[in-house]
Design an enzyme around this catalytic site. Structure first.
Site, mmCIF file in Angstrom:
data_model
loop_
_atom_site.group_PDB
_atom_site.id
_atom_site.type_symbol
_atom_site.label_atom_id
_atom_site.label_comp_id
_atom_site.label_asym_id
_atom_site.label_seq_id
_atom_site.Cartn_x
_atom_site.Cartn_y
_atom_site.Cartn_z
ATOM 1 N N ASP A 1 -34.363 -21.246 -4.824
ATOM 2 C CA ASP A 1 -34.049 -20.118 -5.719
ATOM 3 C C ASP A 1 -33.069 -20.224 -6.966
ATOM 4 O OD1 ASP A 1 -36.050 -19.127 -3.770
ATOM 5 O OD2 ASP A 1 -34.521 -17.505 -3.115
HETATM 6 P P1 NAP Z 1 -33.117 -20.887 -0.538
HETATM 7 O O1 NAP Z 1 -33.857 -20.384 -1.862
HETATM 8 O O2 NAP Z 1 -33.160 -20.235 0.658
HETATM 9 O O3 NAP Z 1 -33.823 -22.418 -0.229
HETATM 10 C C1 NAP Z 1 -33.525 -23.094 0.714
HETATM 11 C C2 NAP Z 1 -34.400 -24.342 0.789
HETATM 12 O O4 NAP Z 1 -33.884 -25.395 1.709
HETATM 13 C C3 NAP Z 1 -35.893 -23.781 1.376
HETATM 14 O O5 NAP Z 1 -36.635 -24.075 0.336
HETATM 15 C C4 NAP Z 1 -36.048 -25.272 2.518
HETATM 16 O O6 NAP Z 1 -37.248 -25.740 2.168
HETATM 17 C C5 NAP Z 1 -34.909 -25.935 2.389
HETATM 18 N N1 NAP Z 1 -34.299 -26.380 3.765
HETATM 19 C C6 NAP Z 1 -34.013 -25.419 4.889
HETATM 20 N N2 NAP Z 1 -33.579 -26.157 5.856
HETATM 21 C C7 NAP Z 1 -33.400 -27.482 5.415
HETATM 22 C C8 NAP Z 1 -32.822 -28.742 5.939
HETATM 23 N N3 NAP Z 1 -32.651 -28.571 7.102
HETATM 24 N N4 NAP Z 1 -32.865 -29.832 5.302
HETATM 25 C C9 NAP Z 1 -33.286 -29.872 3.981
HETATM 26 N N5 NAP Z 1 -33.846 -28.461 3.437
HETATM 27 C C10 NAP Z 1 -33.727 -27.485 3.921
HETATM 28 O O7 NAP Z 1 -31.739 -21.418 -0.904
HETATM 29 P P2 NAP Z 1 -30.741 -21.276 -2.243
HETATM 30 O O8 NAP Z 1 -31.245 -21.872 -3.315
HETATM 31 O O9 NAP Z 1 -29.241 -21.701 -1.635
HETATM 32 O O10 NAP Z 1 -30.844 -19.877 -2.641
HETATM 33 C C11 NAP Z 1 -30.380 -18.674 -1.649
HETATM 34 C C12 NAP Z 1 -31.095 -17.637 -1.633
HETATM 35 O O11 NAP Z 1 -30.630 -16.717 -0.640
HETATM 36 C C13 NAP Z 1 -30.992 -16.796 -3.170
HETATM 37 O O12 NAP Z 1 -32.309 -16.075 -3.086
HETATM 38 C C14 NAP Z 1 -30.029 -15.651 -2.716
HETATM 39 O O13 NAP Z 1 -30.191 -14.709 -3.533
HETATM 40 C C15 NAP Z 1 -30.335 -15.369 -1.242
HETATM 41 N N6 NAP Z 1 -29.173 -14.786 -0.308
HETATM 42 C C16 NAP Z 1 -28.185 -15.094 -0.848
HETATM 43 C C17 NAP Z 1 -26.934 -14.417 -0.246
HETATM 44 C C18 NAP Z 1 -25.552 -15.141 -0.682
HETATM 45 O O14 NAP Z 1 -24.673 -14.159 -0.562
HETATM 46 N N7 NAP Z 1 -25.302 -16.375 -1.075
HETATM 47 C C19 NAP Z 1 -27.079 -13.849 0.941
HETATM 48 C C20 NAP Z 1 -28.479 -13.329 1.350
HETATM 49 C C21 NAP Z 1 -29.450 -13.907 0.608
HETATM 50 P P3 NAP Z 1 -37.913 -26.534 3.371
HETATM 51 O O15 NAP Z 1 -38.283 -25.362 4.473
HETATM 52 O O16 NAP Z 1 -39.099 -27.022 2.639
HETATM 53 O O17 NAP Z 1 -36.880 -27.498 3.927
#
Ligand code: NAP
Length: 456
Positions: free
Chosen positions: A383
């Site tokens: 994201d």
């Molecule tokens: P993300 O959008 O959740 O994407 C994580 C990606 O990592 C997934 O597409 C997944 O694809 C891949 N993944 C998962 N496990 C993996 C592994 N073992 N090895 C390689 N790839 C892996 O992560 P982000 O870009 O960090 O964004 C964070 C999101 O979480 C945002 O939408 C944010 O708003 C939300 N959020 C953040 C918080 C905070 O406080 N930081 C709290 C709650 C929610 P695959 O499945 O294809 O591997």
């Protein structure tokens, strides 16, 4: 309360403030944590000398059970589950505040002065909302129910009406504390409202929910302090409440959203995200090709995300970075404020792997550098690197500032497959001509890359 206890509380409060100050910078965070722990120890010891304590049996039982649960959580809950764990802690803290409020009310019945009744009701109101709101956040983060907003027709009006009724009861109770059943109905409605508040919030907005719950738990604790005349609770609760509130504002800013938009924005908004089929094909790359690009690059930027946390790949990143640096490549790390699942998630993991703080760049600093970057290595982020947020006004994450990795000369994305990010939407980045996908667990991909760099 005696002078020695008050002095202990004062020392504890000073340590909490020093703790917070330390936590504001990664280099002093560990020391800050030790200050805060020692402060909590002093606060507990001081409370144990309270002369209103009649018997220690229940207290000792509580201390043992609580310590066992806390110890087990700290040993066995993995770093990747820290956000859920934090949500649970907020819930437990708020439950404690609510229980103190209910028991105080039960003991004193209707014979409560106005000020105390206000504090008590506020404590139960905020506590109740936080208990169930945080539990809902836990359930969403644990993927027990879908993390995207859950909405239904008339939800906004229903929620607002329920809140208005609950606040109305709160106001009535201040003037008439003898309305005992009303107090328990208000407490019950606060618990229900917590669930309803978090249901429609989801996707990329979850960080704000987490920090808001943190804030509410703190304010409930501060209200408890007023209700039972406990200074350390007032100070610690206020510090917690307002730091959580400031964090909520910072998180909103990081996502370019207003608090009201986060809390009520899911209703009726028509959103669309890119359609995977229409975007074309993703290009798969292999470690050897990428290793050559990395080894001969001038500048490489690592972009960690939630996948780095699940793979526990932070040490492998550091090792690859060391290898590249020893070949004269400039290595930087781009940190998005909401990457991962809790505020500061990436900073914590990279600090654990001894990545120097000076190599971490925040969004504003690094975005200007992508056009001059040879390779951006996206490690399990999705994201936070989704160009739809920038380019598609109808995207559910429209307006959220992103890391402009697509502007680097070349991008390689390390992820296991075609899984979506937390917001559950397609990412056009993966289909761009300058982007290659290196499939596999992030840690093993990084180890493969390091091996290939060594032989290139
Ligand atoms: P993300 O959008 O959740 O994407 C994580 C990606 O990592 C997934 O597409 C997944 O694809 C891949 N993944 C998962 N496990 C993996 C592994 N073992 N090895 C390689 N790839 C892996 O992560 P982000 O870009 O960090 O964004 C964070 C999101 O979480 C945002 O939408 C944010 O708003 C939300 N959020 C953040 C918080 C905070 O406080 N930081 C709290 C709650 C929610 P695959 O499945 O294809 O591997």
């Amino acid at each position: 309360m005696g002078l020695p206890i008050e002095l202990t509380y004062l020392a504890a409060s000073i340590l909490f403030i020093l703790g917070l100050k330390g936590l504001s910078h990664p280099e002093t965070a560990r020391r800050g944590m030790i200050f805060a722990e020692f402060g909590m120890f002093l606060a507990i010891v001081g409370t144990l000398f309270h002369r209103e304590i009649i018997s220690y049996e229940w207290i000792v039982a509580g201390l043992i059970i609580g310590s066992l649960i806390g110890g087990a959580i700290s040993i066995w809950v993995p770093m990747t589950a820290m956000p859920q764990r934090t949500a649970l802690s907020h819930s437990f803290g708020a439950l404690a505040a609510s229980l103190v409020g209910v028991s105080e009310f039960y003991v004193h019945g209707g014979e409560i002065a106005t000020f105390k009744m206000t504090a008590l009701s506020l404590e139960v109101l905020l506590g109740g909302i936080t208990v169930t709101g945080s539990l809902m956040a836990f359930i969403k983060l644990q993927d027990w129910i879908r993390g995207t907003p859950i909405t239904y027709r008339g939800q906004n009006i229903f929620n607002m009406s329920l809140l208005a009724i609950t606040v109305g009861m709160f106001a009535y109770l201040i003037f008439d504390p003898s309305a005992q059943s009303l107090f328990y109905v208000m407490a019950g409605l606060a618990f229900v409202f917590g669930v309803l508040l978090v249901l429609p919030i989801g996707a990329a907005d979850m960080p704000v929910v987490m920090s808001l719950m943190n804030s509410y738990a703190g304010l409930a604790a501060a209200a408890t302090g007023f209700a039972i005349s406990n200074n350390v609770l007032i100070i610690a609760g206020t510090l917690d409440g307002f730091s959580g509130f400031i964090l909520s504002i910072l998180m909103c800013r990081a996502m370019n959203r207003s608090i009201t938009n986060v809390l009520f924005g899911a209703f009726g908004s028509e959103v669309t995200s890119a359609d995977g089929a229409a975007l074309g094909l993703m290009r798969e790359v292999n470690a050897d090709d990428i290793a050559v690009q990395l080894a001969y690059a001038n500048q490489v930027v690592f972009v960690p995300g939630y996948g780095m946390a699940t793979a526990q790949a932070q040490h492998a990143v550091r090792e690859l970075a060391n290898m590249l640096e020893s070949r004269g490549v400039t290595v930087k790390y781009a940190i998005h404020p909401v990457a991962g699942r809790m505020p500061g998630h990436m900073n914590v993991l990279l600090a654990e792997a001894d990545v120097p703080y000076s190599s971490l760049y925040d969004l504003e600093q690094i975005n200007a550098e992508f056009p001059a970057t040879d390779v951006a290595v996206v490690i399990g982020a999705n994201d936070v690197v989704n160009p739809d947020a920038r380019d598609n006004p109808k995207s559910p994450i429209a307006g959220m500032p992103i890391l402009d990795v697509d502007r680097a000369h070349s991008v390689v994305v390390l992820k296991r497959g075609k899984g979506k990010g937390f917001a559950g939407i397609e990412n056009p980045l993966f289909f761009k001509p300058n982007c290659g996908m290196l499939y596999g667990d992030a840690k093993s991909s990084l180890i493969r890359l390091a091996g290939a760099v060594q032989h290139s």
